[in-house]
Design a protein around this motif. Sequence first.
Motif, PDB file in Angstrom:
ATOM      1  N   THR A 206       0.832  -1.201   0.000  1.00 36.31           N
ATOM      2  CA  THR A 206       0.000   0.000   0.000  1.00 36.31           C
ATOM      3  C   THR A 206       0.865   1.248   0.000  1.00 36.31           C
ATOM      4  O   THR A 206       0.579   2.225  -0.714  1.00 36.31           O
TER       5      THR A 206
ATOM      6  N   GLN B 232      -5.077  -8.661   0.044  1.00 40.42           N
ATOM      7  CA  GLN B 232      -4.541  -7.638  -0.833  1.00 40.42           C
ATOM      8  C   GLN B 232      -5.275  -7.685  -2.175  1.00 40.42           C
ATOM      9  O   GLN B 232      -5.896  -8.699  -2.520  1.00 40.42           O
TER      10      GLN B 232
ATOM     11  N   THR C 212      -8.992  -0.482   2.169  1.00 38.89           N
ATOM     12  CA  THR C 212      -7.898   0.476   2.274  1.00 38.89           C
ATOM     13  C   THR C 212      -7.724   1.049   0.874  1.00 38.89           C
ATOM     14  O   THR C 212      -7.638   0.303  -0.105  1.00 38.89           O
TER      15      THR C 212
ATOM     16  N   VAL D 279      -5.863   4.212  -1.615  1.00 42.44           N
ATOM     17  CA  VAL D 279      -4.947   5.324  -1.836  1.00 42.44           C
ATOM     18  C   VAL D 279      -5.691   6.361  -2.661  1.00 42.44           C
ATOM     19  O   VAL D 279      -6.168   6.067  -3.757  1.00 42.44           O
TER      20      VAL D 279
ATOM     21  N   ILE E  73      -3.437   7.501   2.372  1.00 40.82           N
ATOM     22  CA  ILE E  73      -3.967   6.165   2.637  1.00 40.82           C
ATOM     23  C   ILE E  73      -5.138   6.304   3.597  1.00 40.82           C
ATOM     24  O   ILE E  73      -4.985   6.831   4.704  1.00 40.82           O
TER      25      ILE E  73
ATOM     26  N   THR F 152      -6.211  -1.008  -2.168  1.00 37.18           N
ATOM     27  CA  THR F 152      -4.986  -1.762  -1.857  1.00 37.18           C
ATOM     28  C   THR F 152      -5.197  -2.838  -0.795  1.00 37.18           C
ATOM     29  O   THR F 152      -4.267  -3.593  -0.496  1.00 37.18           O
ATOM     30  N   GLU F 153      -6.393  -2.909  -0.232  1.00 39.77           N
ATOM     31  CA  GLU F 153      -6.691  -3.947   0.758  1.00 39.77           C
ATOM     32  C   GLU F 153      -8.198  -4.047   0.881  1.00 39.77           C
ATOM     33  O   GLU F 153      -8.901  -3.038   0.785  1.00 39.77           O
TER      34      GLU F 153
END
Length: 470
Positions: free
Chosen positions: A63, A123, A179, A181, A187, A218-219
Motif C-alpha cells: 500500500t 490484498q 484500504t 490510496v 492512505i 490496496t486492501e
Amino acid sequence: MSLAAMQVLVRRNEAGIAAAGEALSARFGARVARTAAIREQHGHTTSWLPNQAPDIVVFAESTEEVAEIVRICAEHRVPVIPFGTGSSLEGHVNAPGGGVSVDVSRMNKVLAVHAEDLDCVVQPGVTRSQLNAFLRDSGLFFPIDPGADASLGGMASTRASGTNAVRYGTMKDVVLGLTVVTAEGKIIHTGGRARKSSAGYDLTRLFVGSEGTLGIITELTLRLFGQPEAISGGVCPFPDVASACNAVIMTIQSGIPVARIELLDTLQVRACNAYSGLGLAETPTLFLEFHGTPNGVKEQAELFEAIAGECGGGAFRWSSQAEERTKLWTARHNAYFAGIGLRPGCKAVTTDVCVPISRLAECVAATADDIAASGLIAPIVGHVGDGNFHVMVLVDVTDAAEVAAAEAFVERLNWRAIEMEGTCTGEHGVGQGKMKYLKREHGEALDVMRTLKQALDPLNIMNPGKIVVI
C-alpha cells in the motif's frame, strides 16, 4: 458511433510523463517497465475497444508503494491507471492520455482469515480462485464468481457479480471495508469488520464500483460464507428463450433459494457442446445449482422441476455428484472461449445488461429477435436469476458493414434495457464502452457523480476518461 469515438480524449502531458518516469525509475528500479509488449498487455486486450497502452508500468508490492507512485504522478499531473489481471471488458485499463499503469498483481497475500466472524482481509491482487483455494480446509468460501479468475481488487472496483449473485449478492454486498490510496497519495480506511455501522458516510460503497476513478484499492475486508452441506446441480432444456426465462421468473418469485440459474441459448449450447463435450440437446437451456442440506437441495430441485414443466421445459436432469457439477460449470465458465470457436478469427463484442426480473423474458426475447433481424452471430448467456444477461457478438472487423451492424445492435440493446427500467451494465462496469448510456440511465445524478470526481480527484489523474468526464 465508431469504436474509437467511444474513447474520451484525454490530453497527454508529455513533460510530466517524462519527469514522472525518471522519478519512478529512480525509486523502483527494475520494477518499472517500458517495453512495448508489457505496456500493450496493460492496455485493454480483452475488449473490442482499441488498445491504448500506458507509457510506464510499475509493479507495486505494498500500500505504501502505491501511495508513493500516486504522489509522484500527482506532482507531475500524470494519469494513474490501476491494473489487476486485465480481465475487464469495457476498456477500464486503457490509458487514453498515456501515463502510469500501477500493477498490483504482486500484492497477492491473504492477510487474515477470521473464521469465527466469517470474514477475511486480502490484498487486491489475490484472485477469487486463489482465495477459495486458501479457504478450502476452513469450511468457508467466497461466493462471488464472475467467471474470469479476476483479482479481488478489480472485482470490487467494477462491482462484479456472477453466477452466484442470485443467492449471495454482488461485490457491494460482501465488501465490508477497504484500504484506498486517494488521488493525493493519502492512505485511508473505510468500513470495518463490524456487520453494521451508522458512523458517517458509507465510503466503502463509494469506492466499490468506482473503477479506479476515485482511488486505488490496496486492501479489502470481505464477507465469507460457510460451505454448503450439500450441493446439487443440473440442466433443463426449453423450447425457446421466453419459456426458459418464464421458468426463471417463477422460480425467483416462488422464493426457491436457488444458488445459480444460468441461461444458454441454442447457439451457446451448440458452442459449449463443441468446446466442452457436453452432449446437450441444442435448444435454450438452464443450468442450475442448489445449496443446502441433502433434503433441502432435493426439495429445491423437485420444486424447480415442477415449475419447468409448467413452462414447457423438458426433463430436468440433476445430480449431487461433484464430478458432474464440475464439468457443467467448467463448461459455463468457458462459454466465452466456446463462443469464439463459432467464428474463428473474428472479434468478440461482449456486452451485458440487467432488467427487473419481471421484464427478463420480454427483454431476452426481443434481443434474440433483434439478433436474427440483424443477421448477426451472437450467442446469449446470462446470470438470469437476477435479470442479468450477456450477448457476445462475433464480428469480422474487416467488414465495415458488419461492424456497423454490431455497434447498432449493442446500442439498441442498451437503450432497450434502460427503457425497461433496467441498466446498461449489470456487472461489466462502465469503463469507456458504456459512458454514453449513463445520462439516460441516471439523469441529473450523473452530475452528482461528476461533482464527487472533481472533489476527490481535482487534477483528474485517477483513471481519466472513464465513467464521467470532467
